[in-house]
Design a protein around this motif. Sequence first.
Motif, PDB file in Angstrom:
ATOM      1  N   ILE A   1       5.587   8.096   7.667  1.00  0.00           N
ATOM      2  CA  ILE A   1       5.603   7.568   6.305  1.00  0.00           C
ATOM      3  C   ILE A   1       4.599   8.303   5.424  1.00  0.00           C
ATOM      4  O   ILE A   1       4.879   8.613   4.266  1.00  0.00           O
ATOM      5  N   THR A   2       3.425   8.608   5.948  1.00  0.00           N
ATOM      6  CA  THR A   2       2.358   9.173   5.114  1.00  0.00           C
ATOM      7  C   THR A   2       2.694  10.545   4.550  1.00  0.00           C
ATOM      8  O   THR A   2       2.117  10.951   3.540  1.00  0.00           O
ATOM      9  N   MET A   3       3.616  11.267   5.169  1.00  0.00           N
ATOM     10  CA  MET A   3       3.993  12.567   4.615  1.00  0.00           C
ATOM     11  C   MET A   3       4.445  12.438   3.159  1.00  0.00           C
ATOM     12  O   MET A   3       4.210  13.337   2.341  1.00  0.00           O
ATOM     13  N   GLY A   4       5.073  11.331   2.818  1.00  0.00           N
ATOM     14  CA  GLY A   4       5.552  11.155   1.459  1.00  0.00           C
ATOM     15  C   GLY A   4       4.443  11.138   0.436  1.00  0.00           C
ATOM     16  O   GLY A   4       4.483  11.867  -0.570  1.00  0.00           O
ATOM     17  N   ALA A   5       3.421  10.322   0.670  1.00  0.00           N
ATOM     18  CA  ALA A   5       2.304  10.236  -0.270  1.00  0.00           C
ATOM     19  C   ALA A   5       1.531  11.544  -0.329  1.00  0.00           C
ATOM     20  O   ALA A   5       1.140  12.007  -1.406  1.00  0.00           O
ATOM     21  N   LEU A   6       1.310  12.156   0.832  1.00  0.00           N
ATOM     22  CA  LEU A   6       0.566  13.414   0.876  1.00  0.00           C
ATOM     23  C   LEU A   6       1.303  14.523   0.130  1.00  0.00           C
ATOM     24  O   LEU A   6       0.716  15.243  -0.692  1.00  0.00           O
ATOM     25  N   ALA A   7       2.588  14.666   0.396  1.00  0.00           N
ATOM     26  CA  ALA A   7       3.362  15.731  -0.236  1.00  0.00           C
ATOM     27  C   ALA A   7       3.483  15.513  -1.733  1.00  0.00           C
ATOM     28  O   ALA A   7       3.375  16.462  -2.527  1.00  0.00           O
ATOM     29  N   SER A   8       3.709  14.279  -2.141  1.00  0.00           N
ATOM     30  CA  SER A   8       3.871  14.020  -3.568  1.00  0.00           C
ATOM     31  C   SER A   8       2.577  14.261  -4.332  1.00  0.00           C
ATOM     32  O   SER A   8       2.581  14.839  -5.424  1.00  0.00           O
ATOM     33  N   ALA A   9       1.450  13.809  -3.747  1.00  0.00           N
ATOM     34  CA  ALA A   9       0.165  14.021  -4.407  1.00  0.00           C
ATOM     35  C   ALA A   9      -0.149  15.512  -4.526  1.00  0.00           C
ATOM     36  O   ALA A   9      -0.662  15.977  -5.550  1.00  0.00           O
ATOM     37  N   LEU A  10       0.163  16.287  -3.484  1.00  0.00           N
ATOM     38  CA  LEU A  10      -0.091  17.718  -3.536  1.00  0.00           C
ATOM     39  C   LEU A  10       0.794  18.401  -4.580  1.00  0.00           C
ATOM     40  O   LEU A  10       0.302  19.200  -5.392  1.00  0.00           O
TER      41      LEU A  10
ATOM     42  N   ASP B   1       0.834  -1.199   0.000  1.00  0.00           N
ATOM     43  CA  ASP B   1       0.000   0.000   0.000  1.00  0.00           C
ATOM     44  C   ASP B   1       0.877   1.261   0.000  1.00  0.00           C
ATOM     45  O   ASP B   1       0.530   2.264  -0.630  1.00  0.00           O
ATOM     46  N   LEU B   2       1.991   1.216   0.699  1.00  0.00           N
ATOM     47  CA  LEU B   2       2.902   2.362   0.718  1.00  0.00           C
ATOM     48  C   LEU B   2       3.558   2.572  -0.638  1.00  0.00           C
ATOM     49  O   LEU B   2       3.845   3.705  -1.034  1.00  0.00           O
ATOM     50  N   TYR B   3       3.822   1.489  -1.340  1.00  0.00           N
ATOM     51  CA  TYR B   3       4.484   1.596  -2.636  1.00  0.00           C
ATOM     52  C   TYR B   3       3.574   2.197  -3.705  1.00  0.00           C
ATOM     53  O   TYR B   3       4.050   2.695  -4.724  1.00  0.00           O
ATOM     54  N   ASP B   4       2.263   2.148  -3.479  1.00  0.00           N
ATOM     55  CA  ASP B   4       1.280   2.755  -4.400  1.00  0.00           C
ATOM     56  C   ASP B   4       1.010   4.170  -3.909  1.00  0.00           C
ATOM     57  O   ASP B   4       0.079   4.424  -3.151  1.00  0.00           O
ATOM     58  N   VAL B   5       1.820   5.119  -4.343  1.00  0.00           N
ATOM     59  CA  VAL B   5       1.778   6.455  -3.760  1.00  0.00           C
ATOM     60  C   VAL B   5       0.446   7.149  -4.020  1.00  0.00           C
ATOM     61  O   VAL B   5      -0.104   7.808  -3.124  1.00  0.00           O
ATOM     62  N   GLU B   6      -0.122   7.004  -5.197  1.00  0.00           N
ATOM     63  CA  GLU B   6      -1.412   7.639  -5.480  1.00  0.00           C
ATOM     64  C   GLU B   6      -2.544   6.961  -4.729  1.00  0.00           C
ATOM     65  O   GLU B   6      -3.455   7.613  -4.240  1.00  0.00           O
ATOM     66  N   GLY B   7      -2.487   5.634  -4.626  1.00  0.00           N
ATOM     67  CA  GLY B   7      -3.503   4.924  -3.865  1.00  0.00           C
ATOM     68  C   GLY B   7      -3.464   5.294  -2.396  1.00  0.00           C
ATOM     69  O   GLY B   7      -4.504   5.504  -1.758  1.00  0.00           O
ATOM     70  N   ALA B   8      -2.253   5.384  -1.835  1.00  0.00           N
ATOM     71  CA  ALA B   8      -2.118   5.786  -0.442  1.00  0.00           C
ATOM     72  C   ALA B   8      -2.628   7.203  -0.234  1.00  0.00           C
ATOM     73  O   ALA B   8      -3.321   7.498   0.749  1.00  0.00           O
ATOM     74  N   ALA B   9      -2.323   8.096  -1.169  1.00  0.00           N
ATOM     75  CA  ALA B   9      -2.779   9.481  -1.060  1.00  0.00           C
ATOM     76  C   ALA B   9      -4.301   9.569  -1.099  1.00  0.00           C
ATOM     77  O   ALA B   9      -4.907  10.352  -0.354  1.00  0.00           O
ATOM     78  N   ALA B  10      -4.924   8.773  -1.945  1.00  0.00           N
ATOM     79  CA  ALA B  10      -6.384   8.789  -2.044  1.00  0.00           C
ATOM     80  C   ALA B  10      -7.022   8.322  -0.736  1.00  0.00           C
ATOM     81  O   ALA B  10      -8.021   8.897  -0.275  1.00  0.00           O
ATOM     82  N   ARG B  11      -6.470   7.291  -0.126  1.00  0.00           N
ATOM     83  CA  ARG B  11      -6.997   6.812   1.160  1.00  0.00           C
ATOM     84  C   ARG B  11      -6.865   7.886   2.238  1.00  0.00           C
ATOM     85  O   ARG B  11      -7.782   8.097   3.040  1.00  0.00           O
TER      86      ARG B  11
END
Length: 381
Positions: A163-172, A134-144
């Motif tokens: 860990i979640t800062m990565g998905a959030l920051a990248s999606a933004l 789930d962490l490796y799927d950055v867009e999926g993690a961001a959507a959740r």
Amino acid sequence: MAGDVNTAGHCDRQFAPVREAFESNFSSRGDIGASVAVYRHGEPVVDLWGGWKDPEHTEPWSEGTLVNIWSTTKGVTAACFAMAVDRGVLSYRDKVADYWPEFAKAGKADVTVAMLLSHQAGLCGFRDPASLHDLYDVEGAAARLAAAEPFWTPGSMSGYHAITMGALASALLKRAEGRPIADFVEDEFRQRLGLDIFIGLPTSERPRVSNLVAPIEMGSQDTAAELTPAQVAALANPAFAPTVANEPDWREAEIPSANGHATARSLAQLYSALATEGILNGIRIADPEVLREARTLQIEGKDAVLSIDARWACGFLLNTNGLYGPCPESFGHSGWGGSFAFADPATGLGIAYTMNQMGTDLVGDPRNSALIDAVYASLKY
């Protein structure tokens, strides 16, 4: 040389105490392979490496050895946002939902970019079970995360988004600027600025990487019973051992909070630019006024996840209790196990350390302290 460890590289005579501390890290503080670099006003004054890429001492640590730097990656991500703000792509005062409408759900409509980057959004982890994949799927993690209810009222406290800062920051950044952070780092840091920094490591670079070495007891698996729900979400969902960083799937993923690979030299170069006029290799990366905004305090106090005093700026950790030397204005980020990189605007310093032997100190790693103390002792000569 310390024991059977050869050190190589450059060290100005004034900074000889740094070489001594670096070599002592091998002889008395457990280092296997490591690098340390110090840039002052853009010029290298220390650039040392030594030891081995493996505990068996079969392959020397070289000038170009890369290693996973864990949360030291977050400082790189913060620099990406400073560059985007400098270009007018977004501002720290903007609401995240202005660029990412789905993020407004569950009471998060007023979360600003600055609040998100300073760990105030309440999205420190997943409420439902998550796996490494789930962490490796950055867009999926961001959507959740965008759809999730925060663990606290945003803006009321900080809680480390480990860990979640990565998905959030990248999606933004992708929605505001057009590129996810991995692509931004490749285009802007690697190609344009010539820095050896990766988020998502290409297969071609694997031969340069040293595996991390961790104490057997080190990991996040056995701590959940002692943690609050927010801490469980941030630190143990999913639970994993630090050696996960040695696996191909981890290295290739985009996790801009935890899977950066870099050399100490490149990190020190970057932070030296952030400490001064925002010029790196003759290229302007951000205006000094934007850099001052990036390092402006957003929230301070006991962090709800780390349970230690923390002072957060826009993605950077501000100096607390002398963590980054005597200058109260210093800012940067440290990583699980011992890596760190920070800027000191008062002296124009950028300082970084990378290593493969992970330590167990959350703050105050003796190797870090020895190197930082030696840098500032050198300034008095």
